[in-house]
Motif scaffolding. Structure first.
Motif, PDB file in Angstrom:
ATOM      1  N   PRO A  13       0.776  -1.091  -0.012  1.00  0.00           N
ATOM      2  CA  PRO A  13       0.108   0.069   0.060  1.00  0.00           C
ATOM      3  C   PRO A  13       0.759   1.224   0.045  1.00  0.00           C
ATOM      4  N   GLN A  14       0.140   2.274  -0.471  1.00  0.00           N
ATOM      5  CA  GLN A  14       0.910   3.681  -0.510  1.00  0.00           C
ATOM      6  C   GLN A  14       1.031   4.063   0.982  1.00  0.00           C
ATOM      7  N   TYR A  15       2.212   4.931   1.029  1.00  0.00           N
ATOM      8  CA  TYR A  15       2.210   5.558   2.293  1.00  0.00           C
ATOM      9  C   TYR A  15       2.308   4.503   3.555  1.00  0.00           C
ATOM     10  N   GLY A  16       2.925   3.428   2.985  1.00  0.00           N
ATOM     11  CA  GLY A  16       3.341   2.571   4.334  1.00  0.00           C
ATOM     12  C   GLY A  16       2.120   1.631   4.806  1.00  0.00           C
ATOM     13  N   GLY A  17       0.867   1.990   4.169  1.00  0.00           N
ATOM     14  CA  GLY A  17      -0.393   1.461   4.937  1.00  0.00           C
ATOM     15  C   GLY A  17      -1.017   2.418   5.913  1.00  0.00           C
ATOM     16  N   TYR A  18      -0.371   3.601   5.937  1.00  0.00           N
ATOM     17  CA  TYR A  18      -0.966   4.480   6.919  1.00  0.00           C
ATOM     18  C   TYR A  18      -2.235   5.130   6.253  1.00  0.00           C
ATOM     19  N   CYS A  19      -2.974   5.568   7.053  1.00  0.00           N
ATOM     20  CA  CYS A  19      -4.328   6.567   6.398  1.00  0.00           C
ATOM     21  C   CYS A  19      -3.733   7.436   5.381  1.00  0.00           C
ATOM     22  N   ALA A  20      -4.178   7.221   4.086  1.00  0.00           N
ATOM     23  CA  ALA A  20      -4.071   8.088   3.076  1.00  0.00           C
ATOM     24  C   ALA A  20      -4.587   9.331   2.991  1.00  0.00           C
ATOM     25  N   TRP A  21      -5.495   9.611   3.725  1.00  0.00           N
ATOM     26  CA  TRP A  21      -6.219  10.951   3.991  1.00  0.00           C
ATOM     27  C   TRP A  21      -5.444  11.836   4.805  1.00  0.00           C
ATOM     28  N   ALA A  22      -4.799  10.939   6.071  1.00  0.00           N
ATOM     29  CA  ALA A  22      -4.375  11.806   7.134  1.00  0.00           C
ATOM     30  C   ALA A  22      -2.909  12.333   6.487  1.00  0.00           C
ATOM     31  N   ILE A  23      -2.118  11.561   5.599  1.00  0.00           N
ATOM     32  CA  ILE A  23      -0.891  12.035   5.232  1.00  0.00           C
ATOM     33  C   ILE A  23      -1.084  13.039   4.228  1.00  0.00           C
ATOM     34  N   SER A  24      -2.249  13.284   3.471  1.00  0.00           N
ATOM     35  CA  SER A  24      -2.663  14.251   2.789  1.00  0.00           C
ATOM     36  C   SER A  24      -3.004  15.398   3.411  1.00  0.00           C
ATOM     37  N   ALA A  25      -4.260  15.157   4.147  1.00  0.00           N
ATOM     38  CA  ALA A  25      -4.798  16.389   4.769  1.00  0.00           C
ATOM     39  C   ALA A  25      -4.353  16.945   6.011  1.00  0.00           C
ATOM     40  N   LYS A  26      -3.746  16.234   6.670  1.00  0.00           N
ATOM     41  CA  LYS A  26      -3.171  16.497   8.094  1.00  0.00           C
ATOM     42  C   LYS A  26      -1.419  16.440   8.011  1.00  0.00           C
ATOM     43  N   ASN A  27      -0.957  16.039   7.171  1.00  0.00           N
ATOM     44  CA  ASN A  27       0.409  16.044   6.852  1.00  0.00           C
ATOM     45  C   ASN A  27       0.986  15.195   8.103  1.00  0.00           C
ATOM     46  N   ASP A  28       0.340  13.939   8.535  1.00  0.00           N
ATOM     47  CA  ASP A  28       0.515  13.394   9.890  1.00  0.00           C
ATOM     48  C   ASP A  28       0.421  11.819   9.602  1.00  0.00           C
ATOM     49  N   PHE A  29       0.830  11.175  10.368  1.00  0.00           N
ATOM     50  CA  PHE A  29       0.439   9.539  10.437  1.00  0.00           C
ATOM     51  C   PHE A  29      -0.809   9.389  11.264  1.00  0.00           C
ATOM     52  N   ALA A  30      -1.708   8.360  10.740  1.00  0.00           N
ATOM     53  CA  ALA A  30      -2.864   7.729  11.245  1.00  0.00           C
ATOM     54  C   ALA A  30      -2.901   6.229  10.953  1.00  0.00           C
ATOM     55  N   SER A  31      -3.388   5.622  11.652  1.00  0.00           N
ATOM     56  CA  SER A  31      -3.639   4.145  11.355  1.00  0.00           C
ATOM     57  C   SER A  31      -4.561   4.176  10.403  1.00  0.00           C
ATOM     58  N   ALA A  32      -4.580   2.939  10.018  1.00  0.00           N
ATOM     59  CA  ALA A  32      -5.676   2.690   8.772  1.00  0.00           C
ATOM     60  C   ALA A  32      -6.121   1.319   8.947  1.00  0.00           C
ATOM     61  N   ASP A  33      -7.466   1.145   8.381  1.00  0.00           N
ATOM     62  CA  ASP A  33      -8.202   0.026   8.439  1.00  0.00           C
ATOM     63  C   ASP A  33      -8.178  -0.748   6.978  1.00  0.00           C
ATOM     64  N   PRO A  34      -7.659  -1.921   6.949  1.00  0.00           N
ATOM     65  CA  PRO A  34      -7.518  -2.689   5.679  1.00  0.00           C
ATOM     66  C   PRO A  34      -8.760  -2.809   5.110  1.00  0.00           C
ATOM     67  N   LYS A  35      -9.898  -2.712   5.716  1.00  0.00           N
ATOM     68  CA  LYS A  35     -11.291  -2.649   5.035  1.00  0.00           C
ATOM     69  C   LYS A  35     -11.827  -1.437   4.573  1.00  0.00           C
ATOM     70  N   ASP A  36     -11.090  -0.315   4.435  1.00  0.00           N
ATOM     71  CA  ASP A  36     -11.184   0.924   4.158  1.00  0.00           C
ATOM     72  C   ASP A  36     -10.181   1.429   2.997  1.00  0.00           C
ATOM     73  N   TRP A  37     -10.451   0.843   1.853  1.00  0.00           N
ATOM     74  CA  TRP A  37      -9.390   0.733   0.964  1.00  0.00           C
ATOM     75  C   TRP A  37      -9.789   1.109  -0.648  1.00  0.00           C
ATOM     76  N   ALA A  38      -8.980   1.479  -1.400  1.00  0.00           N
ATOM     77  CA  ALA A  38      -9.192   1.720  -2.776  1.00  0.00           C
ATOM     78  C   ALA A  38      -7.945   1.545  -3.538  1.00  0.00           C
ATOM     79  N   VAL A  39      -7.853   0.831  -5.021  1.00  0.00           N
ATOM     80  CA  VAL A  39      -7.206   1.004  -5.867  1.00  0.00           C
ATOM     81  C   VAL A  39      -7.165   1.901  -6.953  1.00  0.00           C
ATOM     82  N   VAL A  40      -6.138   2.767  -7.048  1.00  0.00           N
ATOM     83  CA  VAL A  40      -6.548   3.997  -8.043  1.00  0.00           C
ATOM     84  C   VAL A  40      -5.087   4.130  -8.654  1.00  0.00           C
ATOM     85  N   ASP A  41      -5.317   3.679 -10.142  1.00  0.00           N
ATOM     86  CA  ASP A  41      -4.051   3.790 -11.127  1.00  0.00           C
ATOM     87  C   ASP A  41      -3.211   2.779 -10.777  1.00  0.00           C
ATOM     88  N   GLY A  42      -3.692   1.391 -10.198  1.00  0.00           N
ATOM     89  CA  GLY A  42      -2.768   0.436  -9.912  1.00  0.00           C
ATOM     90  C   GLY A  42      -2.194   0.417  -8.695  1.00  0.00           C
TER      91      GLY A  42
END
Length: 146
Positions: free
Chosen positions: A82-111
């Motif tokens: 996963p991108q960003y090491g499996g951390y929450c993609a929204w947190a990396i984007s919007a907060k510029n910070d780490f947050a855990s992620a749930d493997p059930k809340d996912w998307a594949v975008v452009d591979g």
């Protein structure tokens, strides 16, 4: 003040020295909580891996449902991880910070596989995936530097 007191003061204040490049949680070394990262691409859904099919990559243990999926990952880990090491993609984007992620809340975008914290956060991320991916791609390198 003892070293322990200094450590506890910094820890309790929220000061974080470094994050692992791959999110595994505090009490585990399982990437994606043990879900098979290849399955997102082959089965189009999260599938729990099995302890019979495990490899280590970037310091984390990756579980798979079959030898075939394990072999696919070993051959091209950057394709399936996963991108960003499996951390929450929204947190990396919007907060510029780490947050855990749930493997059930996912998307594949452009591979590429992206995970998010929960359903609500994923809905926010889904509202403008391209922008969030662009921002997270810009933020990520600075976040993982030691």
């Amino acid at each position: 003040m003892t070293r322990l007191m200094v450590f506890l003061t910094l820890f309790m204040s929220g000061f974080v020295v470094a994050q692992d490049e791959i999110y595994t949680g505090y009490f585990s070394n399982k990437a994606l909580d043990g879900y098979d990262t290849v399955a997102y691409f082959t089965d189009n859904k999260p599938v729990e891996g099995k302890p019979d099919f495990v490899t280590t990559y970037k310091g984390a243990d990756w579980y798979f449902v079959s030898q075939q999926h394990l072999d696919m990952f070993v051959a091209e880990p950057e394709k399936y991880a996963p991108q960003y090491g499996g951390y929450c993609a929204w947190a990396i984007s919007a907060k510029n910070d780490f947050a855990s992620a749930d493997p059930k809340d996912w998307a594949v975008v452009d591979g590429k596989l992206y995970l998010n914290y929960n359903d609500d956060i994923k809905r926010k991320w889904d509202q403008n995936r391209a922008l969030h991916i662009k921002q997270a791609d810009e933020n990520w390198p600075a976040l993982i530097r030691p």
